[in-house]
Design a protein around this motif. Structure first.
Motif, PDB file in Angstrom:
ATOM      1  N   ILE A  57       0.839  -1.197   0.000  1.00 25.13           N
ATOM      2  CA  ILE A  57       0.000   0.000   0.000  1.00 25.13           C
ATOM      3  C   ILE A  57       0.877   1.252   0.000  1.00 25.13           C
ATOM      4  O   ILE A  57       0.639   2.190  -0.764  1.00 25.13           O
ATOM      5  CB  ILE A  57      -0.968  -0.004   1.201  1.00 25.13           C
ATOM      6  N   ALA A  58       1.893   1.265   0.850  1.00 27.62           N
ATOM      7  CA  ALA A  58       2.797   2.419   0.921  1.00 27.62           C
ATOM      8  C   ALA A  58       3.505   2.631  -0.413  1.00 27.62           C
ATOM      9  O   ALA A  58       3.645   3.771  -0.878  1.00 27.62           O
ATOM     10  CB  ALA A  58       3.808   2.230   2.052  1.00 27.62           C
ATOM     11  N   ASN A  59       3.945   1.551  -1.052  1.00 23.67           N
ATOM     12  CA  ASN A  59       4.615   1.668  -2.341  1.00 23.67           C
ATOM     13  C   ASN A  59       3.659   2.180  -3.417  1.00 23.67           C
ATOM     14  O   ASN A  59       4.033   3.018  -4.239  1.00 23.67           O
ATOM     15  CB  ASN A  59       5.223   0.334  -2.759  1.00 23.67           C
ATOM     16  N   LEU A  60       2.421   1.689  -3.416  1.00 22.70           N
ATOM     17  CA  LEU A  60       1.429   2.160  -4.384  1.00 22.70           C
ATOM     18  C   LEU A  60       1.143   3.648  -4.170  1.00 22.70           C
ATOM     19  O   LEU A  60       1.109   4.422  -5.125  1.00 22.70           O
ATOM     20  CB  LEU A  60       0.140   1.341  -4.282  1.00 22.70           C
ATOM     21  N   GLU A  61       0.965   4.028  -2.926  1.00 21.45           N
ATOM     22  CA  GLU A  61       0.691   5.428  -2.619  1.00 21.45           C
ATOM     23  C   GLU A  61       1.872   6.313  -3.050  1.00 21.45           C
ATOM     24  O   GLU A  61       1.667   7.389  -3.631  1.00 21.45           O
ATOM     25  CB  GLU A  61       0.408   5.593  -1.125  1.00 21.45           C
ATOM     26  N   GLN A  62       3.093   5.872  -2.806  1.00 22.71           N
ATOM     27  CA  GLN A  62       4.268   6.648  -3.210  1.00 22.71           C
ATOM     28  C   GLN A  62       4.340   6.785  -4.731  1.00 22.71           C
ATOM     29  O   GLN A  62       4.626   7.864  -5.259  1.00 22.71           O
ATOM     30  CB  GLN A  62       5.544   6.004  -2.685  1.00 22.71           C
ATOM     31  N   LEU A  63       4.064   5.719  -5.444  1.00 22.90           N
ATOM     32  CA  LEU A  63       4.065   5.763  -6.903  1.00 22.90           C
ATOM     33  C   LEU A  63       3.024   6.759  -7.421  1.00 22.90           C
ATOM     34  O   LEU A  63       3.318   7.604  -8.282  1.00 22.90           O
ATOM     35  CB  LEU A  63       3.786   4.367  -7.467  1.00 22.90           C
ATOM     36  N   ILE A  64       1.818   6.681  -6.885  1.00 24.70           N
ATOM     37  CA  ILE A  64       0.727   7.548  -7.331  1.00 24.70           C
ATOM     38  C   ILE A  64       1.043   9.014  -7.059  1.00 24.70           C
ATOM     39  O   ILE A  64       0.892   9.861  -7.935  1.00 24.70           O
ATOM     40  CB  ILE A  64      -0.601   7.117  -6.676  1.00 24.70           C
ATOM     41  N   THR A  65       1.510   9.319  -5.868  1.00 29.44           N
ATOM     42  CA  THR A  65       1.799  10.714  -5.534  1.00 29.44           C
ATOM     43  C   THR A  65       3.037  11.220  -6.274  1.00 29.44           C
ATOM     44  O   THR A  65       3.093  12.396  -6.640  1.00 29.44           O
ATOM     45  CB  THR A  65       1.934  10.925  -4.015  1.00 29.44           C
ATOM     46  N   SER A  66       3.997  10.346  -6.536  1.00 28.04           N
ATOM     47  CA  SER A  66       5.187  10.740  -7.314  1.00 28.04           C
ATOM     48  C   SER A  66       4.806  11.137  -8.737  1.00 28.04           C
ATOM     49  O   SER A  66       5.489  11.943  -9.371  1.00 28.04           O
ATOM     50  CB  SER A  66       6.209   9.606  -7.362  1.00 28.04           C
ATOM     51  N   ALA A  67       3.745  10.561  -9.253  1.00 25.46           N
ATOM     52  CA  ALA A  67       3.261  10.884 -10.593  1.00 25.46           C
ATOM     53  C   ALA A  67       2.314  12.084 -10.579  1.00 25.46           C
ATOM     54  O   ALA A  67       1.735  12.434 -11.611  1.00 25.46           O
ATOM     55  CB  ALA A  67       2.558   9.673 -11.196  1.00 25.46           C
ATOM     56  N   ASP A  68       2.145  12.698  -9.405  1.00 26.87           N
ATOM     57  CA  ASP A  68       1.269  13.858  -9.230  1.00 26.87           C
ATOM     58  C   ASP A  68      -0.205  13.525  -9.443  1.00 26.87           C
ATOM     59  O   ASP A  68      -0.965  14.291 -10.027  1.00 26.87           O
ATOM     60  CB  ASP A  68       1.696  15.014 -10.147  1.00 26.87           C
ATOM     61  N   TYR A  69      -0.595  12.350  -8.978  1.00 32.35           N
ATOM     62  CA  TYR A  69      -1.992  11.926  -8.954  1.00 32.35           C
ATOM     63  C   TYR A  69      -2.410  11.778  -7.485  1.00 32.35           C
ATOM     64  O   TYR A  69      -1.562  11.823  -6.592  1.00 32.35           O
ATOM     65  CB  TYR A  69      -2.176  10.587  -9.674  1.00 32.35           C
ATOM     66  N   ASP A  70      -3.710  11.597  -7.247  1.00 36.08           N
ATOM     67  CA  ASP A  70      -4.233  11.431  -5.895  1.00 36.08           C
ATOM     68  C   ASP A  70      -4.824  10.039  -5.727  1.00 36.08           C
ATOM     69  O   ASP A  70      -5.556   9.563  -6.608  1.00 36.08           O
ATOM     70  CB  ASP A  70      -5.342  12.453  -5.609  1.00 36.08           C
ATOM     71  N   CYS A  71      -4.560   9.424  -4.576  1.00 33.04           N
ATOM     72  CA  CYS A  71      -5.107   8.094  -4.284  1.00 33.04           C
ATOM     73  C   CYS A  71      -6.629   8.086  -4.345  1.00 33.04           C
ATOM     74  O   CYS A  71      -7.226   7.082  -4.742  1.00 33.04           O
ATOM     75  CB  CYS A  71      -4.625   7.605  -2.927  1.00 33.04           C
ATOM     76  N   LYS A  72      -7.267   9.189  -3.993  1.00 37.67           N
ATOM     77  CA  LYS A  72      -8.731   9.243  -4.016  1.00 37.67           C
ATOM     78  C   LYS A  72      -9.287   9.019  -5.417  1.00 37.67           C
ATOM     79  O   LYS A  72     -10.455   8.697  -5.584  1.00 37.67           O
ATOM     80  CB  LYS A  72      -9.240  10.572  -3.456  1.00 37.67           C
ATOM     81  N   ASN A  73      -8.438   9.172  -6.447  1.00 41.30           N
ATOM     82  CA  ASN A  73      -8.881   9.014  -7.827  1.00 41.30           C
ATOM     83  C   ASN A  73      -8.523   7.660  -8.420  1.00 41.30           C
ATOM     84  O   ASN A  73      -8.529   7.496  -9.645  1.00 41.30           O
ATOM     85  CB  ASN A  73      -8.335  10.150  -8.686  1.00 41.30           C
ATOM     86  N   VAL A  98      -8.458   2.427   1.997  1.00 41.56           N
ATOM     87  CA  VAL A  98      -9.467   2.854   1.030  1.00 41.56           C
ATOM     88  C   VAL A  98     -10.363   3.930   1.652  1.00 41.56           C
ATOM     89  O   VAL A  98     -10.615   4.972   1.046  1.00 41.56           O
ATOM     90  CB  VAL A  98     -10.291   1.643   0.539  1.00 41.56           C
ATOM     91  N   VAL A  99     -10.822   3.701   2.863  1.00 37.14           N
ATOM     92  CA  VAL A  99     -11.689   4.667   3.554  1.00 37.14           C
ATOM     93  C   VAL A  99     -10.933   5.964   3.837  1.00 37.14           C
ATOM     94  O   VAL A  99     -11.464   7.060   3.642  1.00 37.14           O
ATOM     95  CB  VAL A  99     -12.247   4.047   4.857  1.00 37.14           C
ATOM     96  N   LYS A 100      -9.687   5.859   4.273  1.00 34.10           N
ATOM     97  CA  LYS A 100      -8.861   7.039   4.583  1.00 34.10           C
ATOM     98  C   LYS A 100      -8.801   8.000   3.402  1.00 34.10           C
ATOM     99  O   LYS A 100      -8.867   9.212   3.573  1.00 34.10           O
ATOM    100  CB  LYS A 100      -7.454   6.597   4.974  1.00 34.10           C
ATOM    101  N   HIS A 101      -8.685   7.468   2.194  1.00 34.14           N
ATOM    102  CA  HIS A 101      -8.560   8.299   0.997  1.00 34.14           C
ATOM    103  C   HIS A 101      -9.885   8.548   0.287  1.00 34.14           C
ATOM    104  O   HIS A 101      -9.916   9.270  -0.709  1.00 34.14           O
ATOM    105  CB  HIS A 101      -7.564   7.672   0.021  1.00 34.14           C
ATOM    106  N   GLY A 102     -10.967   7.938   0.757  1.00 29.06           N
ATOM    107  CA  GLY A 102     -12.261   8.113   0.106  1.00 29.06           C
ATOM    108  C   GLY A 102     -12.290   7.522  -1.293  1.00 29.06           C
ATOM    109  O   GLY A 102     -12.943   8.051  -2.186  1.00 29.06           O
ATOM    110  N   ILE A 103     -11.583   6.420  -1.470  1.00 38.63           N
ATOM    111  CA  ILE A 103     -11.486   5.786  -2.782  1.00 38.63           C
ATOM    112  C   ILE A 103     -12.782   5.031  -3.073  1.00 38.63           C
ATOM    113  O   ILE A 103     -13.307   4.332  -2.215  1.00 38.63           O
ATOM    114  CB  ILE A 103     -10.282   4.815  -2.825  1.00 38.63           C
TER     115      ILE A 103
END
Length: 129
Positions: A57-73, A98-103
């Motif tokens: 989860i941490a790696n996925l979140e880091q990848l998403i934010t590094s690409a300038d996207y948001d986990c909520k999306n 999932v709940v934390k980010h409102g995904i």
């Protein structure tokens, strides 16, 4: 960007996903390779499912934010694991994230015979902007 969840039923609400997601007028789409419990040096974890799920989860979140996207999306999340009992005993870790980010994502969860080296869980996502 406009997102619309499509749910002909209500039962999936307790499991924090949707049956389908429609996206209109997206400004970008990020297709993420499966993220696992591999550290920054490329070493695969041999830890238990809870630890590996947390790291994936941490790696996925880091990848998403590094690409300038948001986990909520995140609109699609595929989960591959090697042991159904072990995974669902630790499912709350994923649910809380999932709940934390409102995904609100379409999801597939699948048990596989094995993953790379000592890995137990892999998360594959599609994210829109």
């Amino acid at each position: 960007m406009e997102k619309r969840a499509i749910n002909p039923w209500n039962w999936q609400d307790q499991r924090n996903y949707v049956q389908a997601v429609e996206v209109k007028a997206a400004n970008g789409t990020l297709y993420c390779s499966g993220q696992t419990a591999i550290d920054a040096d490329g070493k695969s974890s041999d830890a238990d499912m809870a630890t590996q799920l947390t790291q994936a989860i941490a790696n996925l979140e880091q990848l998403i934010t590094s690409a300038d996207y948001d986990c909520k999306n995140i609109v699609r999340l595929n989960v591959y694991h090697t042991n159904i009992d072990d995974f669902f005993n630790n499912f709350q870790i994923l649910q809380d994230w999932v709940v934390k980010h409102g995904i609100k994502q379409a999801t597939t969860v699948m048990e596989v015979k094995s993953l790379f080296e000592t890995l137990k869980v892999e998360l594959e996502a599609t994210v829109v902007k």
